[in-house]
Design a protein around this motif. Structure first.
Motif: not given
Length: 155
Positions: A21-22, A31-34, A42-46, A90-97
């Motif tokens: 998720l992003i 709090d929601v991301a945590l 796996a969460v990326v918070a922006v 957000i990192g290629s590893e985060s969007v790679g999959d």
């Protein structure tokens, strides 16, 4: 620490089926991301500026099964991007999959369209809550949750 508010519980429950998720606009309320990271997601918070509380939450999440990363990014720029800025932010590893869902808590009207556009670009679901006094400005389905909280599903 008290029980999370109904809107937070409703959003976490609605997002539970998604693995990657992003969160858009995490601000000082991670709090929601945590909670999602604590559930093994796996969460990326922006956000345009990453707050200290978001950074602390990301550090705290490192000991669990899931993960929480934070990144400084503007959703409007990400939505208009060809994919490179998304990977850089957000990192290629985060969007790679792939990303399963893009979500936001208390999403203001002016950021709803770029948030949905980002989800479309990533072929991901898009869920959000509003500030409460605003109606969505994008096409949505409403999911009523506990205590009258509405989670909007844009795609």
């Amino acid at each position: 620490m008290g029980s999370p508010p109904p809107s937070e519980r409703a959003l976490v429950a609605a997002l539970d089926p998604y693995e990657r998720l992003i969160e858009v606009g995490v601000g000082r309320r991670p709090d929601v991301a945590l909670a999602l990271a604590d559930r093994g997601r796996a969460v990326v918070a922006v956000d345009v500026t990453v707050s200290e509380s978001a950074r602390e939450a990301a550090t705290a999440a490192q000991s669990g099964e899931g993960s929480l990363r934070v990144a400084a990014a503007d959703v409007t720029a990400l939505a208009a991007d060809d994919g490179r800025a998304i990977r850089d932010a957000i990192g290629s590893e985060s969007v790679g999959d792939g990303v399963d869902a893009v979500y936001a808590r208390n999403l203001p009207a002016e950021i709803q369209r770029p948030t949905v556009a980002l989800a479309e670009r990533l072929d991901a679901a898009c869920l959000f809550t509003t500030l409460g006094f605003e109606e969505p400005v994008v096409d949505v389905r409403r999911r009523s949750r506990e205590a009258g909280t509405v989670v909007y599903v844009a795609r």
